[in-house]
Motif scaffolding. Sequence first.
Motif, PDB file in Angstrom:
ATOM      1  N   LYS A  73     -17.117  -7.927   2.872  1.00 20.89           N
ATOM      2  CA  LYS A  73     -16.054  -7.504   1.948  1.00 20.89           C
ATOM      3  C   LYS A  73     -15.537  -6.098   2.238  1.00 20.89           C
ATOM      4  CE  LYS A  73     -16.284  -8.106  -2.411  1.00 20.89           C
ATOM      5  NZ  LYS A  73     -16.713  -8.199  -3.808  1.00 20.89           N
ATOM      6  N   THR A  74     -16.440  -5.166   2.440  1.00 22.37           N
ATOM      7  CA  THR A  74     -16.039  -3.775   2.634  1.00 22.37           C
ATOM      8  C   THR A  74     -15.134  -3.624   3.849  1.00 22.37           C
ATOM      9  OG1 THR A  74     -18.053  -3.011   1.568  1.00 22.37           O
ATOM     10  CG2 THR A  74     -16.889  -1.423   2.945  1.00 22.37           C
ATOM     11  N   ALA A  75     -15.489  -4.279   4.941  1.00 24.68           N
ATOM     12  CA  ALA A  75     -14.674  -4.191   6.154  1.00 24.68           C
ATOM     13  C   ALA A  75     -13.314  -4.869   5.973  1.00 24.68           C
ATOM     14  CB  ALA A  75     -15.416  -4.809   7.331  1.00 24.68           C
ATOM     15  N   ALA A  76     -13.268  -5.924   5.167  1.00 23.20           N
ATOM     16  CA  ALA A  76     -12.011  -6.655   4.958  1.00 23.20           C
ATOM     17  C   ALA A  76     -11.092  -5.968   3.952  1.00 23.20           C
ATOM     18  CB  ALA A  76     -12.311  -8.079   4.483  1.00 23.20           C
ATOM     19  N   TRP A  77     -11.649  -5.117   3.103  1.00 27.44           N
ATOM     20  CA  TRP A  77     -10.869  -4.559   2.007  1.00 27.44           C
ATOM     21  C   TRP A  77      -9.610  -3.800   2.434  1.00 27.44           C
ATOM     22  CZ3 TRP A  77      -9.148  -5.254  -2.468  1.00 27.44           C
ATOM     23  CH2 TRP A  77      -8.527  -4.231  -3.184  1.00 27.44           C
ATOM     24  N   PRO A  78      -9.625  -2.893   3.397  1.00 29.10           N
ATOM     25  CA  PRO A  78      -8.392  -2.151   3.703  1.00 29.10           C
ATOM     26  C   PRO A  78      -7.210  -3.069   4.036  1.00 29.10           C
ATOM     27  CG  PRO A  78     -10.256  -1.079   4.733  1.00 29.10           C
ATOM     28  CD  PRO A  78     -10.759  -2.401   4.187  1.00 29.10           C
ATOM     29  N   GLU A  79      -7.436  -4.069   4.861  1.00 21.77           N
ATOM     30  CA  GLU A  79      -6.334  -4.974   5.194  1.00 21.77           C
ATOM     31  C   GLU A  79      -6.001  -5.904   4.024  1.00 21.77           C
ATOM     32  OE1 GLU A  79      -4.549  -7.409   8.956  1.00 21.77           O
ATOM     33  OE2 GLU A  79      -6.665  -6.881   8.979  1.00 21.77           O
ATOM     34  N   ALA A  80      -7.013  -6.318   3.268  1.00 28.18           N
ATOM     35  CA  ALA A  80      -6.759  -7.142   2.087  1.00 28.18           C
ATOM     36  C   ALA A  80      -5.945  -6.342   1.067  1.00 28.18           C
ATOM     37  CB  ALA A  80      -8.076  -7.612   1.468  1.00 28.18           C
ATOM     38  N   ARG A  81      -6.271  -5.085   0.874  1.00 28.01           N
ATOM     39  CA  ARG A  81      -5.521  -4.221  -0.049  1.00 28.01           C
ATOM     40  C   ARG A  81      -4.066  -4.097   0.412  1.00 28.01           C
ATOM     41  NH1 ARG A  81      -6.360   0.232  -3.678  1.00 28.01           N
ATOM     42  NH2 ARG A  81      -4.581   1.640  -3.555  1.00 28.01           N
ATOM     43  N   ALA A  82      -3.872  -3.863   1.704  1.00 36.15           N
ATOM     44  CA  ALA A  82      -2.509  -3.747   2.241  1.00 36.15           C
ATOM     45  C   ALA A  82      -1.740  -5.054   2.025  1.00 36.15           C
ATOM     46  CB  ALA A  82      -2.553  -3.378   3.723  1.00 36.15           C
ATOM     47  N   ALA A  83      -2.412  -6.188   2.185  1.00 33.73           N
ATOM     48  CA  ALA A  83      -1.750  -7.481   1.958  1.00 33.73           C
ATOM     49  C   ALA A  83      -1.378  -7.641   0.488  1.00 33.73           C
ATOM     50  CB  ALA A  83      -2.659  -8.626   2.420  1.00 33.73           C
ATOM     51  N   LEU A  84      -2.249  -7.199  -0.410  1.00 35.78           N
ATOM     52  CA  LEU A  84      -1.929  -7.262  -1.842  1.00 35.78           C
ATOM     53  C   LEU A  84      -0.694  -6.431  -2.159  1.00 35.78           C
ATOM     54  CD1 LEU A  84      -5.471  -6.949  -3.446  1.00 35.78           C
ATOM     55  CD2 LEU A  84      -3.996  -8.962  -3.414  1.00 35.78           C
ATOM     56  N   ILE A  85      -0.641  -5.242  -1.580  1.00 35.16           N
ATOM     57  CA  ILE A  85       0.518  -4.379  -1.799  1.00 35.16           C
ATOM     58  C   ILE A  85       1.765  -5.022  -1.201  1.00 35.16           C
ATOM     59  CG2 ILE A  85       1.533  -2.139  -1.224  1.00 35.16           C
ATOM     60  CD1 ILE A  85      -1.403  -1.025  -1.449  1.00 35.16           C
ATOM     61  N   LYS A  86       1.627  -5.608  -0.035  1.00 38.79           N
ATOM     62  CA  LYS A  86       2.743  -6.299   0.614  1.00 38.79           C
ATOM     63  C   LYS A  86       3.266  -7.432  -0.259  1.00 38.79           C
ATOM     64  CE  LYS A  86       3.875  -8.558   5.014  1.00 38.79           C
ATOM     65  NZ  LYS A  86       3.315  -8.963   6.312  1.00 38.79           N
ATOM     66  N   VAL A  98       0.498  -0.766  -7.788  1.00 39.95           N
ATOM     67  CA  VAL A  98      -0.673  -1.251  -7.057  1.00 39.95           C
ATOM     68  C   VAL A  98      -1.132  -0.225  -6.031  1.00 39.95           C
ATOM     69  CG1 VAL A  98      -1.534  -3.039  -5.494  1.00 39.95           C
ATOM     70  CG2 VAL A  98      -0.142  -3.659  -7.461  1.00 39.95           C
ATOM     71  N   SER A  99      -0.197   0.389  -5.332  1.00 40.22           N
ATOM     72  CA  SER A  99      -0.587   1.327  -4.275  1.00 40.22           C
ATOM     73  C   SER A  99      -1.206   2.605  -4.827  1.00 40.22           C
ATOM     74  CB  SER A  99       0.600   1.649  -3.371  1.00 40.22           C
ATOM     75  OG  SER A  99       1.598   2.327  -4.089  1.00 40.22           O
ATOM     76  N   THR A 100      -0.934   2.938  -6.090  1.00 37.15           N
ATOM     77  CA  THR A 100      -1.527   4.148  -6.660  1.00 37.15           C
ATOM     78  C   THR A 100      -2.891   3.893  -7.290  1.00 37.15           C
ATOM     79  OG1 THR A 100      -0.370   3.838  -8.764  1.00 37.15           O
ATOM     80  CG2 THR A 100       0.718   5.224  -7.100  1.00 37.15           C
ATOM     81  N   LEU A 101      -3.244   2.627  -7.485  1.00 33.47           N
ATOM     82  CA  LEU A 101      -4.559   2.328  -8.050  1.00 33.47           C
ATOM     83  C   LEU A 101      -5.651   2.654  -7.039  1.00 33.47           C
ATOM     84  CD1 LEU A 101      -3.944  -1.140  -9.754  1.00 33.47           C
ATOM     85  CD2 LEU A 101      -4.244   1.066 -10.893  1.00 33.47           C
ATOM     86  N   SER A 102      -6.708   3.229  -7.520  1.00 33.44           N
ATOM     87  CA  SER A 102      -7.851   3.493  -6.638  1.00 33.44           C
ATOM     88  C   SER A 102      -8.539   2.169  -6.315  1.00 33.44           C
ATOM     89  CB  SER A 102      -8.842   4.429  -7.340  1.00 33.44           C
ATOM     90  OG  SER A 102      -9.449   3.752  -8.430  1.00 33.44           O
ATOM     91  N   ASP A 103      -9.313   2.179  -5.253  1.00 29.89           N
ATOM     92  CA  ASP A 103     -10.092   0.988  -4.907  1.00 29.89           C
ATOM     93  C   ASP A 103     -11.006   0.599  -6.068  1.00 29.89           C
ATOM     94  OD1 ASP A 103      -8.892   0.900  -2.436  1.00 29.89           O
ATOM     95  OD2 ASP A 103     -10.596   1.778  -1.368  1.00 29.89           O
ATOM     96  N   GLU A 104     -11.559   1.591  -6.729  1.00 33.59           N
ATOM     97  CA  GLU A 104     -12.466   1.342  -7.844  1.00 33.59           C
ATOM     98  C   GLU A 104     -11.767   0.632  -9.002  1.00 33.59           C
ATOM     99  OE1 GLU A 104     -12.140   4.380  -6.322  1.00 33.59           O
ATOM    100  OE2 GLU A 104     -13.954   4.140  -5.121  1.00 33.59           O
ATOM    101  N   ALA A 105     -10.462   0.831  -9.129  1.00 31.41           N
ATOM    102  CA  ALA A 105      -9.700   0.154 -10.181  1.00 31.41           C
ATOM    103  C   ALA A 105      -9.167  -1.195  -9.709  1.00 31.41           C
ATOM    104  CB  ALA A 105      -8.543   1.038 -10.640  1.00 31.41           C
ATOM    105  N   LEU A 106      -8.684  -1.255  -8.489  1.00 28.04           N
ATOM    106  CA  LEU A 106      -8.035  -2.463  -7.993  1.00 28.04           C
ATOM    107  C   LEU A 106      -9.033  -3.573  -7.651  1.00 28.04           C
ATOM    108  CD1 LEU A 106      -5.403  -3.864  -7.284  1.00 28.04           C
ATOM    109  CD2 LEU A 106      -5.489  -2.779  -5.029  1.00 28.04           C
TER     110      LEU A 106
END
Length: 179
Positions: A73-86, A98-106
């Motif tokens: 999960k941790t390794a996948a998160w940066p690209e998964a987060r970018a996809a969510l924002i996309k 969405v882009s301003t939410l911290s990882d801890e919130a999102l």
Amino acid sequence: MALGSAIAALGMAEVAAAQGHVCLSEREVTSLVTYALPVVMDSTMKTCRPQLSPQGWFATQGPGLVQRYATRKTAAWPEARAALIKLGGNDDKLKSLVSTLSDEALQPFAEGMVSAVVTKGIKPGQCKAIERATRLLSPLPPENTAELVTFMLVLADKPQVRSAVGASKSSDLPICPAA
């Protein structure tokens, strides 16, 4: 497919699809799948617990599988987060939020949405088949399972496949056509 719906429920797939401009690459879908798989599996096991044997595969082997998948999960998160924002498409307010939410919130929000969709989507009569399918897939490395799920989501989006299986609509994810 419950996983496609769960990922779409991360909040923005319907917006992106309605706007028609945004789609996810297979790599982005795989990142989302990799991130969501442990939550999907855990939610499935909890939902199916009353329908299955306490000595069955989910009860005895499932938690270990969830842990094995969670290590990715941790390794996948940066690209998964970018996809969510996309997936926010052209909705600048949604993208900004969405882009301003911290990882801890999102992350807990995204995981809660996935869990809710999985729980809602599973019918009691499906639990034995889901347990069996999970058992059959369990020897695969997590990255292979994520790729296989992505492949099935992409395949399910093809009109000829939908027609062959009697499905009337594509997946809830806006997946880019392959190049």
